[in-house]
Design an enzyme around this catalytic site. Structure first.
Site, PDB file in Angstrom:
ATOM      1  N   GLU A 184       9.017   1.786   1.755  1.00 42.83           N
ATOM      2  CA  GLU A 184       8.631   0.995   2.932  1.00 42.83           C
ATOM      3  C   GLU A 184       9.442  -0.292   3.075  1.00 42.83           C
ATOM      4  OE1 GLU A 184       4.334   0.537   2.573  1.00 42.83           O
ATOM      5  OE2 GLU A 184       4.034   2.333   3.780  1.00 42.83           O
ATOM      6  N   GLU A 254       3.134   9.518   4.149  1.00 39.41           N
ATOM      7  CA  GLU A 254       1.821   8.902   3.963  1.00 39.41           C
ATOM      8  C   GLU A 254       0.994   9.014   5.239  1.00 39.41           C
ATOM      9  OE1 GLU A 254       1.630   4.954   2.366  1.00 39.41           O
ATOM     10  OE2 GLU A 254       3.092   5.364   0.763  1.00 39.41           O
TER      11      GLU A 254
END
Length: 701
Positions: A184, A254
């Site tokens: 991320e 995710e």
């Protein structure tokens, strides 16, 4: 209050056969549609299970339940600070046995996505980085910095070499079909300037050069180099398209099945109708790999939580709950969704999706058709109104915020809003820790305790002029740091001598503090997950002569997310002032010579429960700060989960048989508002929607 140290006198013998690694394909590649395993495109459903957040005894059952629920892949992070708490000293035993975990997944016939990171976020302490990184001269984390890159490469190569030695990559016949580097970074990379792109390019090249024989991914990194796959994280990823869409598949690493719990927060929950809708929409719009974060959340044992203020429970409202039990109807409904999607796999991987008009706003029909193979998805993404659509000459009813799946382009096998699985909420049976407890007086007979000294009590205490930042001082060896100062008010014209109170003003970066005057608790302050800083004004009364101010600063997990998160400080950095003195003057104590003690004295020996200092008397001390408690109890019969209810205690940490099961804090109550009487799954979900347990302890068990 520091500890309920609870001991189970039970010996459990486990006999495990040799873990045989199942034989998998030798080649894993990808094209613009999907991962390609042994030359065949695959639709894959994955779920996150973090090995440190459950016990090795739980792993086989968790993985079998995942397989039974229709998963193909188990996804896990690798937690650097868990494995290398001291530089060069590795630990892969017990809950840290990554190789064993991967082999159990293989034994079940599932694949593995190994997210090495080694930055992982994950609401894990310091984002998974070992704190010793912080003290390397010249280091800057997560940027184009040579000292950091050298350490990151060394650990990444260590993990890859471990997996290779055990032949666990698919290219060696093992279960690992994907690995991840970084995590991320695209969410925060702008803060690092031009060095960010250099770092990302280096990280991708470094990872690929390790020659695992399987693809690498970078999640939330749209500008990732072409040598790796960029992927999506979020509550919804159907609208997301990867850069280089003619070369990369659409992958969702995710899909947040719920959200994490914070001390002081209400309990998050995500309706399964919405989660199923998000999954179906993703596959409808061209996705071929989807992972639930989390499929089993588990428990933040010990001091592993990040945040700060992340709770010990990491249940995450996942399909398998914290204790390893099926959460129904979530697990069952998603199993049905997976089955329906797999019926469409041949069509999905054979071609690109094509939209077909069915008329009306917020309606979408998507068809995968090649030759005689055809599958269709009919979506109504209106947040209020049901709809009836005509498709291929047939009429279909679509509830609001739902998707119908037609594996043959004709018959609906599932609508995401229609649940066939029965709701089932497991409940615990309460037993007293001590047998035959009939009264509060009897309760004390099974317990013993030790009072933790207030202030400085250890030989390794030290003095410094001024106030020290906590993390740099403790290196996170303990949640606790004592700040101690003696002041003399004899014959002082400044201090009030008539018994009137002075105000002690303390400012801290967090996360909580207790103030003691002459050994007695005078006041406390705590931060929260939105603002960890603490500012208190505590009325105090000094005696004539020498007085001692002892301030106990506490951390509740270190920052784990954000640009430069590693530079977020903690502890009492001031000012510390005495206000309300004679003539309205204020004295600043910040620059005085303070005495410091890292940790509590009892932390050095008491968690083992073997000290001879334990006191046993008929009356148990109550509402006494800094008290260690201990009891012995027999474990309940059977193999059902066991939890300890900490209602009645304040804040502390608990050990069972010398192992920390985490922090408890049942006096930290969630807000009284923000929890609806009923949850409407229709419409976009966010982490504040559908919360429960308002006005109650965030975590009791």
């Amino acid at each position: 209050m520091k500890g309920s140290e609870l001991r189970i006198e039970v010996v459990v013998v486990l006999v495990l056969g040799v873990l045989a690694t199942a034989s998998y394909c030798a080649t894993v590649t990808y094209d613009h549609r999907a991962l390609v395993i042994d030359g065949k495109r695959r639709v894959l459903v994955s779920g996150s299970i973090h090995y440190p957040r459950s016990t090795p005894e739980m792993w086989p059952d968790l993985i079998q339940k995942s397989k039974d629920g229709g998963l193909d892949v188990i996804e896990t992070y690798v937690f650097w600070n868990f494995h290398e708490p001291v530089r060069g000293q590795y630990d892969f035993s017990g809950r840290k046995d990554l190789v064993k975990f991967v082999k159990i997944v293989a034994q079940a016939g599932l694949y593995v996505h190994l997210r090495i990171g080694p930055y992982v976020c994950a609401e894990w302490n310091y984002g998974g980085f070992p704190l010793w990184l912080h003290f390397i001269p010249g280091i800057q984390l997560r940027t184009d910095n040579e000292p950091f890159k050298a350490e990151m490469q060394r650990f990444t190569a260590k993990i890859v070499d471990m997996m290779k030695k055990e032949k666990l990559y698919a290219s060696q016949g093992g279960p690992i079909i994907l690995s991840q580097i970084e995590n991320e970074y695209g969410n925060i990379d702008k803060a690092y300037g031009p060095a960010a792109q250099k770092y990302i390019n280096w990280a991708a090249s470094m990872a690929v050069a390790l020659d695992t024989g399987v693809p690498w991914v970078m999640c939330q990194q749209d500008d990732a180099p072409a040598s790796v796959i960029s992927t999506c994280n979020g509550f919804y990823c159907d609208q997301w398209t990867p850069k280089l869409p003619d070369k990369r598949p659409k992958m969702w690493t995710e899909n947040w099945s719920g959200w994490f719990l914070s001390f002081g927060g209400a309990v998050p929950q995500r309706p399964v109708e919405d989660l199923a809708f998000a999954v179906a929409r993703f596959f409808q719009r061209g996705g071929t790999f989807q992972n639930y974060y989390m499929y089993h959340g588990g428990t933040n044992f010990g001091r592993s939580t990040g945040g700060p203020f992340i709770a010990t429970s990491y249940d995450y409202d996942a399909p398998i709950d914290e204790y390893g039990l099926l959460r129904q109807p979530k697990w069952g409904h998603l199993k049905d969704v997976h089955k329906a999607i797999k019926l469409c796999e041949e069509a999905i991987v054979a071609t690109d999706p094509k939209n077909v008009s069915v008329g009306g706003p917020n309606l979408e029909a998507t068809v995968y058709k090649t030759g005689s193979v055809c599958a269709a998805f009919l979506a109504n993404y209106d947040t209020k109104s049901d709809a009836t659509v005509t498709f291929n000459g047939n009429s279909y009813h679509l509830p609001a915020w739902s998707v119908s799946i037609l594996p043959d382009c004709k018959n609906v096998v599932l609508n995401t809003a229609k649940i066939n699985s029965a709701a089932m909420i497991p409940s615990f049976m309460h037993h007293s820790l001590i047998d035959d407890v009939d009264s509060s007086e009897a309760l004390g007979s099974g317990w013993s305790w030790i009072n933790e000294p207030v202030g400085i009590s250890k030989d390794d205490a030290f003095t410094r002029v001024g106030l020290l930042e906590q993390i740099n001082t403790t290196a996170d060896k303990s949640d606790y740091l004592w700040y101690s100062l003696s002041i003399d008010v004899t014959n002082s014209e400044t201090f009030l001598q008539d018994g009137s109170q002075t105000v002690l003003h303390v400012e801290s970066l967090g996360h909580a503090l207790h103030a003691f005057i002459n050994g007695k608790l005078a006041g406390s302050g705590i931060g929260n997950g939105n603002n960890a800083k603490v500012s208190v004004e505590i009325p105090v009364t000094f005696a004539s002569g020498k007085n001692t101010i002892d301030l106990l600063s506490l951390t509740v997990g270190l920052q784990n997310y954000g640009a430069f998160f590693d530079k977020t400080g903690a502890g009492i950095t001031g000012p510390i002032q005495l206000k309300g003195l004679k003539n309205g003057t204020t004295i600043d104590l910040s620059s005085q010579q303070w005495t410091y003690q890292i940790g509590l004295k009892g932390e050095d020996s008491l968690p083992s429960g073997s000290s001879s200092q334990w006191v046993s008397q008929p009356t148990l001390p109550k509402k006494q700060p800094l008290t260690w408690y201990k009891a012995k109890f027999n474990a309940p019969d059977g193999s059902n989960p066991v939890a300890i209810d900490f209602t009645g205690l304040g804040k502390g940490e608990a050990w069972v048989n010398g192992q920390s099961i985490g922090r408890y804090w049942p006096t930290n109550i969630s807000p009284t508002s923000g929890c609806p009487d009923s949850c409407n799954y229709r419409g976009p979900y966010d982490s504040n929607k559908c919360r429960k347990n308002c006005g109650k302890p965030s975590q009791e068990l």
